[in-house]
Design a protein around this motif. Structure first.
Motif, PDB file in Angstrom:
ATOM      1  N   GLY A  25       5.510   7.484  -6.135  1.00 16.87           N
ATOM      2  CA  GLY A  25       4.983   6.439  -6.991  1.00 16.87           C
ATOM      3  C   GLY A  25       4.136   7.023  -8.106  1.00 16.87           C
ATOM      4  O   GLY A  25       3.820   8.208  -8.095  1.00 16.87           O
ATOM      5  N   ILE A  32       1.999   3.666   0.179  1.00 13.39           N
ATOM      6  CA  ILE A  32       3.010   2.673  -0.155  1.00 13.39           C
ATOM      7  C   ILE A  32       4.100   2.692   0.901  1.00 13.39           C
ATOM      8  O   ILE A  32       4.675   3.744   1.183  1.00 13.39           O
ATOM      9  CB  ILE A  32       3.624   2.941  -1.537  1.00 13.39           C
ATOM     10  N   GLU A  73       8.097  -0.552  -4.574  1.00 13.65           N
ATOM     11  CA  GLU A  73       6.881  -0.095  -5.248  1.00 13.65           C
ATOM     12  C   GLU A  73       6.939   1.377  -5.627  1.00 13.65           C
ATOM     13  O   GLU A  73       6.005   1.883  -6.245  1.00 13.65           O
ATOM     14  CB  GLU A  73       5.662  -0.373  -4.367  1.00 13.65           C
TER      15      GLU A  73
END
Length: 124
Positions: free
Chosen positions: A98, A105, A110
């Motif tokens: 990410g 996460i 995401e």
């Protein structure tokens, strides 16, 4: 940015493998990183994640106690050590990263960057 996952292969039940994930052009040390897997005919599922900073880890219940996610910031690599493998661990494994943030996460949507996947086959 295209991540590179490798290290998959064929192993007998009870065996082990270590998957590696490289990220050319991305500084892993400041990013949350996760591993996901997708078995034939099934949806992609979360396996493990590691946060920055501090290296906090989170695991799916199905792999807790058997898999370990780690990072080597000097080498810009993330690893997934998989021990006591079971036939149900057979899947294509993907690493994902990410954008820089301190969060863990666990949701695939995401993550911003993905690798091509590496196949793990566990025979019974």
């Amino acid at each position: 940015v295209q991540l590179q996952a490798f290290g998959g292969g064929l192993v007998q039940a009870g065996g082990y493998l270590r998957l590696s994930c490289a990220a050319p052009g991305l500084t892993f040390s400041s990013c949350p990183v996760g591993w996901f897997r997708q078995a034939p005919g099934k949806e992609r599922e979360f396996v493990a994640a590691i946060a920055w900073p501090g290296g906090r880890q989170y695991y799916a219940d199905s792999v807790k106690g058997r898999f370990t996610i780690s990072r080597d910031n000097a080498k810009n690599m993330v690893y997934l050590q998989m021990n006591s493998l079971k036939p149900e661990d057979t899947a294509v494994y993907y690493c994902a990263a990410g954008r820089p943030s301190p969060w863990i996460i666990t949701t695939s949507s995401e993550y911003d960057y993905w690798g091509q996947g590496t196949l793990v086959t566990v025979s019974s």
